[in-house]
Enzyme design. Structure first.
Site, PDB file in Angstrom:
ATOM      1  N   CYS A   1       5.650  -0.406   7.147  1.00 37.07           N
ATOM      2  CA  CYS A   1       5.301   0.782   6.373  1.00 37.07           C
ATOM      3  C   CYS A   1       6.535   1.215   5.584  1.00 37.07           C
ATOM      4  CB  CYS A   1       4.871   1.899   7.328  1.00 37.07           C
ATOM      5  SG  CYS A   1       4.499   3.465   6.506  1.00 37.07           S
ATOM      6  N   LEU A   2       6.346   1.554   4.329  1.00 36.22           N
ATOM      7  CA  LEU A   2       7.487   1.960   3.495  1.00 36.22           C
ATOM      8  C   LEU A   2       8.131   3.252   3.997  1.00 36.22           C
ATOM      9  CD1 LEU A   2       6.099   1.114  -0.070  1.00 36.22           C
ATOM     10  CD2 LEU A   2       7.791  -0.170   1.251  1.00 36.22           C
TER      11      LEU A   2
ATOM     12  N   GLY B   1       0.824  -1.196   0.000  1.00 38.25           N
ATOM     13  CA  GLY B   1       0.000   0.000   0.000  1.00 38.25           C
ATOM     14  C   GLY B   1       0.861   1.250   0.000  1.00 38.25           C
TER      15      GLY B   1
ATOM     16  N   HIS C   1      -4.565   1.408   7.671  1.00 35.61           N
ATOM     17  CA  HIS C   1      -3.184   1.900   7.694  1.00 35.61           C
ATOM     18  C   HIS C   1      -3.009   3.054   6.694  1.00 35.61           C
ATOM     19  CE1 HIS C   1       1.348   1.224   7.904  1.00 35.61           C
ATOM     20  NE2 HIS C   1       1.203   2.019   6.863  1.00 35.61           N
ATOM     21  N   GLU C   2      -3.476   2.842   5.464  1.00 36.46           N
ATOM     22  CA  GLU C   2      -3.272   3.865   4.427  1.00 36.46           C
ATOM     23  C   GLU C   2      -4.114   5.113   4.682  1.00 36.46           C
ATOM     24  OE1 GLU C   2      -0.719   3.458   2.711  1.00 36.46           O
ATOM     25  OE2 GLU C   2      -0.495   1.321   3.087  1.00 36.46           O
TER      26      GLU C   2
ATOM     27  N   HIS D   1      -2.516   7.561   6.980  1.00 33.73           N
ATOM     28  CA  HIS D   1      -1.526   8.435   6.324  1.00 33.73           C
ATOM     29  C   HIS D   1      -2.174   9.731   5.820  1.00 33.73           C
ATOM     30  CE1 HIS D   1       2.228   6.199   6.187  1.00 33.73           C
ATOM     31  NE2 HIS D   1       1.635   5.113   5.738  1.00 33.73           N
TER      32      HIS D   1
ATOM     33  N   GLN E   1       3.055   9.945   1.269  1.00 32.64           N
ATOM     34  CA  GLN E   1       4.333   9.221   1.302  1.00 32.64           C
ATOM     35  C   GLN E   1       5.220   9.549   0.102  1.00 32.64           C
ATOM     36  OE1 GLN E   1       2.303   5.236   2.186  1.00 32.64           O
ATOM     37  NE2 GLN E   1       4.260   5.018   3.211  1.00 32.64           N
TER      38      GLN E   1
HETATM   39 NI    NI Z   1       2.442   3.197   5.673  1.00 37.74          NI
END
Ligand code: NI
Length: 169
Positions: A94-95, A46, A136-137, A140, A51
């Protein structure tokens, strides 16, 4: 397709709220595609607009295992209408938080509204892994990172590690 730079913690941009998208145009379609290429390359399941330094309300994700092929989803202006149940999201990552993993409590089922990449309205229920990724997304998009949910001690340890890495560079 271009590979985009992924912002990492503690970049302040990750803490900003996003604004809704009013018009899905060709430029935005290109961004969706570039974000997808970036996500698959990382690899991740995701990616939210902040991000990659975009302050607008959209996410992309793909929860299919790669050997089964791709199933890219784009959610524009998403909101969670209802949350039900509880599930432990084990070893979440998470990236934007490299090398950080933690178990996080999430709702087991969510009802989501938004629009797809072509501007068609969407309303669907997601559960399990699908629900976890969406929660989660969407966090953000509101400046929330999953490190906010862990113990202060675990957070401090990661903060120290990040500071050390930054000094090296
Ligand atoms: Ni993330």
């Amino acid at each position: 397709m271009a590979n985009l730079d992924i912002l990492t913690y503690p970049d302040k941009f990750l803490r900003k709220n996003t604004i809704p998208i009013e018009n899905i145009n060709g430029a935005l379609q290109t961004i969706f595609d570039n974000m997808a290429a970036t996500m698959y390359k990382a690899p991740g399941i995701g990616l939210a607009a902040p991000q990659v330094g975009i302050g607008q309300s959209f996410i992309i994700y793909d929860i299919m295992q790669q050997e089964e092929g791709h199933d890219l989803r784009v959610l524009v202006n998403p909101t969670i209408i209802t949350r039900e149940g509880e599930i432990l999201s084990e070893n979440e990552g998470c990236l934007s938080l490299p090398e950080f993993r933690a178990d996080v409590k999430r709702a087991e089922r969510v009802l989501v509204e938004g629009v797809d990449r072509d501007g068609n309205p969407l309303r669907f229920e997601a559960e399990g892994m699908h629900a976890v990724v969406i929660q989660h997304e969407l966090d953000h998009l509101n400046g929330i990172l999953f490190i906010d949910y862990v113990s202060a001690l675990k957070r401090q340890m990661y903060n120290r590690k990040v500071k050390k890495e930054m000094k090296k560079q």
